[in-house]
Design a protein around this motif. Structure first.
Motif, PDB file in Angstrom:
ATOM      1  N   ALA A  70       0.836  -1.205   0.000  1.00 10.39           N
ATOM      2  CA  ALA A  70       0.000   0.000   0.000  1.00 10.39           C
ATOM      3  C   ALA A  70       0.872   1.256   0.000  1.00 10.39           C
ATOM      4  N   PRO A  71       0.504   2.273  -0.768  1.00 10.63           N
ATOM      5  CA  PRO A  71       1.277   3.517  -0.784  1.00 10.63           C
ATOM      6  C   PRO A  71       1.383   4.187   0.580  1.00 10.63           C
ATOM      7  N   ALA A  72       0.419   3.911   1.468  1.00  9.76           N
ATOM      8  CA  ALA A  72       0.437   4.516   2.795  1.00  9.76           C
ATOM      9  C   ALA A  72       1.477   3.888   3.715  1.00  9.76           C
ATOM     10  N   GLY A  73       2.046   2.739   3.317  1.00  5.96           N
ATOM     11  CA  GLY A  73       2.976   2.040   4.196  1.00  5.96           C
ATOM     12  C   GLY A  73       2.253   1.344   5.330  1.00  5.96           C
ATOM     13  N   PHE A  74       3.010   0.952   6.345  1.00  4.28           N
ATOM     14  CA  PHE A  74       2.383   0.291   7.485  1.00  4.28           C
ATOM     15  C   PHE A  74       3.269   0.371   8.716  1.00  4.28           C
ATOM     16  N   THR A  75       2.620   0.132   9.852  1.00  4.78           N
ATOM     17  CA  THR A  75       3.299   0.091  11.150  1.00  4.78           C
ATOM     18  C   THR A  75       2.841  -1.150  11.898  1.00  4.78           C
ATOM     19  N   VAL A  76       3.772  -1.829  12.545  1.00  6.14           N
ATOM     20  CA  VAL A  76       3.442  -2.927  13.455  1.00  6.14           C
ATOM     21  C   VAL A  76       4.120  -2.649  14.794  1.00  6.14           C
ATOM     22  N   ALA A  77       3.475  -3.073  15.863  1.00  2.00           N
ATOM     23  CA  ALA A  77       4.006  -2.786  17.191  1.00  2.00           C
ATOM     24  C   ALA A  77       3.607  -3.887  18.159  1.00  2.00           C
ATOM     25  N   ALA A  78       4.387  -4.040  19.214  1.00  2.00           N
ATOM     26  CA  ALA A  78       4.064  -5.010  20.259  1.00  2.00           C
ATOM     27  C   ALA A  78       4.885  -4.693  21.501  1.00  2.00           C
ATOM     28  N   TRP A  79       4.318  -5.024  22.632  1.00  6.99           N
ATOM     29  CA  TRP A  79       5.097  -5.106  23.875  1.00  6.99           C
ATOM     30  C   TRP A  79       5.636  -6.532  23.962  1.00  6.99           C
ATOM     31  N   VAL A  80       6.935  -6.655  24.172  1.00  6.49           N
ATOM     32  CA  VAL A  80       7.580  -7.968  24.149  1.00  6.49           C
ATOM     33  C   VAL A  80       8.421  -8.166  25.401  1.00  6.49           C
ATOM     34  N   ARG A  81       8.465  -9.407  25.856  1.00  7.28           N
ATOM     35  CA  ARG A  81       9.388  -9.808  26.930  1.00  7.28           C
ATOM     36  C   ARG A  81      10.046 -11.106  26.493  1.00  7.28           C
ATOM     37  N   LEU A  82      11.332 -11.038  26.186  1.00  8.16           N
ATOM     38  CA  LEU A  82      12.076 -12.170  25.655  1.00  8.16           C
ATOM     39  C   LEU A  82      12.852 -12.844  26.776  1.00  8.16           C
ATOM     40  N   THR A  83      12.728 -14.165  26.879  1.00  9.99           N
ATOM     41  CA  THR A  83      13.421 -14.885  27.946  1.00  9.99           C
ATOM     42  C   THR A  83      14.492 -15.835  27.429  1.00  9.99           C
ATOM     43  N   ASP A  84      14.656 -15.933  26.102  1.00 11.83           N
ATOM     44  CA  ASP A  84      15.673 -16.809  25.518  1.00 11.83           C
ATOM     45  C   ASP A  84      16.299 -16.099  24.333  1.00 11.83           C
TER      46      ASP A  84
END
Length: 220
Positions: free
Chosen positions: A58-72
């Motif tokens: 899409a010409p508008a582009g995109f955004t993805v987001a998340a709160w993450v907690r990585l343990t490995d």
């Protein structure tokens, strides 16, 4: 929001893209980083929609987001992705397979990675930062694809003016990923880069977030 805390489906807002929990390696946990719940994964489970969420060209582009907690941190891990036939078009998460400082040793980093085609051996463009990589800490990750500027960006714990970190890379050649939107894994013909730890408040938006939006996510 992943606040469901029960059942095998995570509701979406709007309600057209629910994500189904799959595999024995994903379960609800309470409380979440934000709100009543989150999901915990052991590297073998996932959540996925039945159809794509983002139009990746899409010409508008995109955004993805998340709160993450990585343990490995023993291998690369993906928090959010969208499938093509043979590979993920994008992956937001953790990588430990790139030499970012030129010392011929791989570095641990948060990365937003886009592939150049729907091939398991496609070239990759990754925006990565080594800031805030601490196992067990909750971190706000935001990946942005801006086709007008020709850039892919990752923000960690907000924009720099908010106290966070940002990295960017030039990218062109977006292709249409028409498969599942996945939480907790990537795709390379088979599920890969399974997440180990917790995930909360996942967003997929068909526009380029401004610094204010990115700061709001980090302030949750």
């Amino acid at each position: 929001h992943l606040d469901d805390n029960t059942g095998s489906v995570a509701a979406s807002v709007p309600d057209t893209r629910p994500a189904t929990l799959s595999g024995t390696g994903v379960s609800w946990t309470s409380p979440g980083r934000v709100g009543a719940g989150a999901v915990t994964l052991d590297g073998t489970g996932e959540l996925a929609t039945a159809s794509p969420v983002l139009n990746t060209t899409a010409p508008a582009g995109f955004t993805v987001a998340a709160w993450v907690r990585l343990t490995d941190t023993e291998q690369s891990r993906t928090a959010v992705s969208q499938d093509g036939v043979n590979t993920s078009m994008f992956r937001l998460g953790f990588r430990n397979d790139l030499d970012l400082n030129g010392d011929n040793e791989p570095d641990t980093a948060w990365c937003f990675t886009l592939t150049g085609s729907d091939s398991a051996t496609a070239t990759e463009t990754a925006a990565c930062t080594t800031d805030y990589v601490v196992a067990g800490d909750w971190v706000s990750l935001v990946g942005v694809y801006d086709p007008v500027a020709g850039l892919v960006k990752i923000y960690v714990n907000g924009p720099p003016d908010f106290g966070g970190a940002v990295a960017q890379a030039s990218y062109s050649g977006a292709w249409s990923a028409t498969g599942d939107f996945a939480i907790g894994r990537a795709w390379n013909g088979i599920p890969t880069h399974g997440w180990v730890g917790d995930l909360d408040h996942v967003y997929a938006v068909q526009l380029v977030w401004a610094d204010w939006d990115i700061a709001l996510h980090a302030a949750m």
